[in-house]
Design an enzyme around this catalytic site. Structure first.
Site, short mmCIF file in Angstrom:
data_model
loop_
_atom_site.label_atom_id
_atom_site.label_comp_id
_atom_site.label_asym_id
_atom_site.label_seq_id
_atom_site.Cartn_x
_atom_site.Cartn_y
_atom_site.Cartn_z
CG HIS A 60 -1.86 -1.16 1.05
ND1 HIS A 60 -2.15 -2.52 1.16
CD2 HIS A 60 -3.42 -1.19 0.78
CE1 HIS A 60 -3.42 -2.53 1.70
NE2 HIS A 60 -4.37 -2.17 0.67
CE LYS B 113 -4.03 -0.43 4.91
NZ LYS B 113 -5.52 -0.10 5.75
#
Length: 265
Positions: free
Chosen positions: A155, A159
């Protein structure tokens, strides 16, 4: 009759896309936005939205519900806020559609109890991308035949939680399909702590955080002389929007909490 929608997290990248999606949807009306900062009276006060987006912004959930009477709250905030938002929405008779991860098992159990008592729909979806849901379903099926599994999720570097909710949900589904086993050499030793990833029921989960990524996951299954890889890539946040719209419509028909979009489609 349009579904009245409120959104929490409209200034984030996912939240902004959700705003545009709801504004353009012929079966929905965006009636309010929840934002803990006093950023303006309406979305039109923010440079990121057109002047025609005159949707009011509220800093308190109670005030938002009292003034605009939403049917659904779409929450795309962060793990620090999402539990309180979800609980408050349910207690105010608003149906939550949650795309934020980071709930504990105890929190999920409590929210499920509230939703059942109030006979309100609530959807908590670690991933709204239909392709990602199919990846999880396929992984569960594959684990029946190839029980040696590792998950690599990747990701963007903003995040907050690791591993991702999608990775955890994938591991939980695989856990249902295979017998627990310890993978790797029984005497293996990490020369750098964490090198083998997090241990979930014997399978390993690895988290990558880099700029340039959006949301990506591969599930690797090893067998004698073979490797099966099931992979999904969200190349931009548009990949999540059809799932959000689907959930907003579906939650209106429900009377309990559902965790995971794979339990609906």
């Amino acid at each position: 009759m349009s579904i009245r929608v409120a959104i929490a997290g409209a200034r984030g990248k996912m939240g902004a896309e959700a705003v545009h999606t709801v504004m353009k949807h012929d079966k929905m009306e965006l009636v309010a936005v929840l934002d803990y900062k006093e950023v303006g009276k309406t979305l039109a006060d923010l440079d990121m939205f057109p002047a025609s987006y005159t949707v009011p912004i509220f800093t308190e959930m109670h005030d938002l519900v009292e003034a605009t009477s939403p049917d659904v709250l779409v929450d795309l905030t962060n793990p620090h806020s999402v539990y309180n938002h979800t609980k408050e929405a349910l207690n105010l008779n608003v149906r939550p559609v949650i795309g934020t991860t980071g709930f504990t098992d105890a929190q999920l159990e409590e929210l499920s109890t509230i939703a059942k008592e109030k006979e309100l729909g609530c959807i908590i979806a670690p991933n709204f991308a239909i392709g990602a849901i199919l990846m999880m379903k396929f992984a569960k099926e594959a684990a029946k035949y190839l029980p040696d599994v590792e998950i690599i999720e990747m990701h963007h570097d903003h995040k907050l939680d690791a591993p991702s909710g999608t990775a955890v949900k994938t591991a939980q589904l695989i856990q249902e399909a295979r017998t627990q086993k310890t993978q790797g050499h029984p005497e293996e030793k990490e020369t750098i702590e964490g090198a083998r990833g997090g241990d979930f029921d014997g399978m390993r989960i690895h988290s990558v955080r880099l700029p340039g990524l959006v949301a990506h996951q591969q599930v690797l299954f090893g067998g004698d002389g073979q490797l099966l890889t099931i992979r999904h890539d969200s190349l931009n946040r548009n990949s999540f929007m059809s799932g959000i719209a689907f959930c907003v419509e579906e939650v209106m028909k429900m009377d309990q909490l559902v965790y995971g979009l794979e339990n609906i489609i």
